[in-house]
Design an enzyme around this catalytic site. Structure first.
Site, short mmCIF file in Angstrom:
data_model
loop_
_atom_site.label_atom_id
_atom_site.label_comp_id
_atom_site.label_asym_id
_atom_site.label_seq_id
_atom_site.Cartn_x
_atom_site.Cartn_y
_atom_site.Cartn_z
N ASP A 2 0.83 -1.22 0.14
CA ASP A 2 0.08 0.00 0.18
C ASP A 2 0.94 1.26 -0.14
OD1 ASP A 2 -2.19 1.50 -0.05
OD2 ASP A 2 -2.95 1.03 1.97
N ASN A 50 -10.45 -3.54 -5.83
CA ASN A 50 -9.55 -2.48 -6.61
C ASN A 50 -10.22 -2.30 -7.93
OD1 ASN A 50 -6.43 -3.62 -5.29
ND2 ASN A 50 -7.74 -1.84 -4.56
C1 IPE Z 1 -1.30 -0.05 -3.55
O1 IPE Z 1 -1.02 1.57 -3.60
C2 IPE Z 1 -1.70 -0.44 -5.07
C3 IPE Z 1 -2.64 -1.09 -5.19
C4 IPE Z 1 -3.77 -1.23 -4.25
C5 IPE Z 1 -2.96 -1.58 -6.27
P1 IPE Z 1 -2.15 2.58 -3.55
O2 IPE Z 1 -2.82 2.88 -4.82
O3 IPE Z 1 -3.53 2.19 -2.53
O4 IPE Z 1 -1.66 3.94 -2.81
P2 IPE Z 1 -2.32 5.05 -1.75
O5 IPE Z 1 -3.05 4.20 -0.89
O6 IPE Z 1 -3.43 5.66 -2.90
O7 IPE Z 1 -1.41 5.70 -1.37
MG MG Z 2 -3.97 2.30 -0.71
#
Ligand code: IPE
Ligand code: MG
Length: 209
Positions: A2, A50
């Site tokens: 994350d 996601n």
């Molecule tokens: C993690 O980084 C990647 C995935 C969940 C695919 P994020 O995209 O969740 O990054 P933040 O939480 O917005 O900083």
């Molecule tokens: Mg995230």
């Protein structure tokens, strides 16, 4: 893994750059984990939740998974066997596109004989979906018990989780390996995933070593 978005934002970069750097960091960390004699490294690449992200971001992340599963030469050099877990490609809910499926299948086949660390990438993965899948499959064969359900998880050979790491200041689990997390130590760090390095891995491993 994350915090890619926040890593990018803090540098005035687009979120996609954070994901790109996150994938590079995974390649670095795999190397470090092998040196530290980690036997099983399982990473959450993309969840069943996601898919609601903006389409351009999802497309970028898909491309990065193709790139990740394309790192066969590096994995072979490190004697790492790659695995994948997520909603089975032939299930009606599955969302992994064909070109990523092909990259996954090829990487698994091309690293199948490696005997070192097992790197498992969770993609289109959610623990709830996994447990429902396992419960249905177990029930089709007979009484559902801890053992029969466990035998129908996506990758039954995965050992219970010793240490679970959550990066980027989030203090929660988010549908990751809930069944497998019994007696699991949890390591929370404020570091964003692209900055998660060997020293961080040492701190997490110190909980169990
Ligand atoms: C993690 O980084 C990647 C995935 C969940 C695919 P994020 O995209 O969740 O990054 P933040 O939480 O917005 O900083
Ligand atoms: Mg995230």
């Amino acid at each position: 893994m994350d915090g890619n978005g926040r890593w990018a934002k803090s540098r005035n970069l687009p979120r996609t750059e954070g994901h790109t750097e996150g994938e590079e960091n995974l390649a670095r960390l795999v190397r470090v984990a092998v040196k530290k004699d980690v036997g099983w490294l399982t990473v959450f690449g993309f969840s069943t939740e996601n898919w609601v992200r903006p389409r351009t971001e999802v497309r970028h992340i898909l491309g990065l998974h193709k790139k990740l599963f394309g790192r066969v030469a590096e994995l072979n050099e490190l004697n790492v066997r790659i695995q994948w877990m997520g909603r089975p490609f032939d299930s009606p809910e599955a969302r992994t596109p064909k070109y990523v499926q092909r990259a996954i299948r090829k990487a698994i086949a091309d690293t199948a004989n490696n005997t070192g660390m097992v790197l498992t990438v969770a993609f289109d993965y959610g623990s709830h979906a996994e447990m429902v899948h396992a419960a249905r499959a177990a029930a089709a064969e007979g009484p559902v018990t801890v053992d029969t359900l466990g035998a129908h998880l996506y990758l039954p050979e995965l050992p219970p989780v010793d240490v679970l790491v959550r990066t980027s200041g989030e203090v929660r689990i988010s549908n990751f390996m809930l069944w497998q997390s019994v007696g699991t130590e949890v390591y929370f760090t404020d570091r964003a995933w692209p900055d998660f390095d060997g020293a961080e891995l040492d701190a997490a491993l110190a909980l169990v070593r």
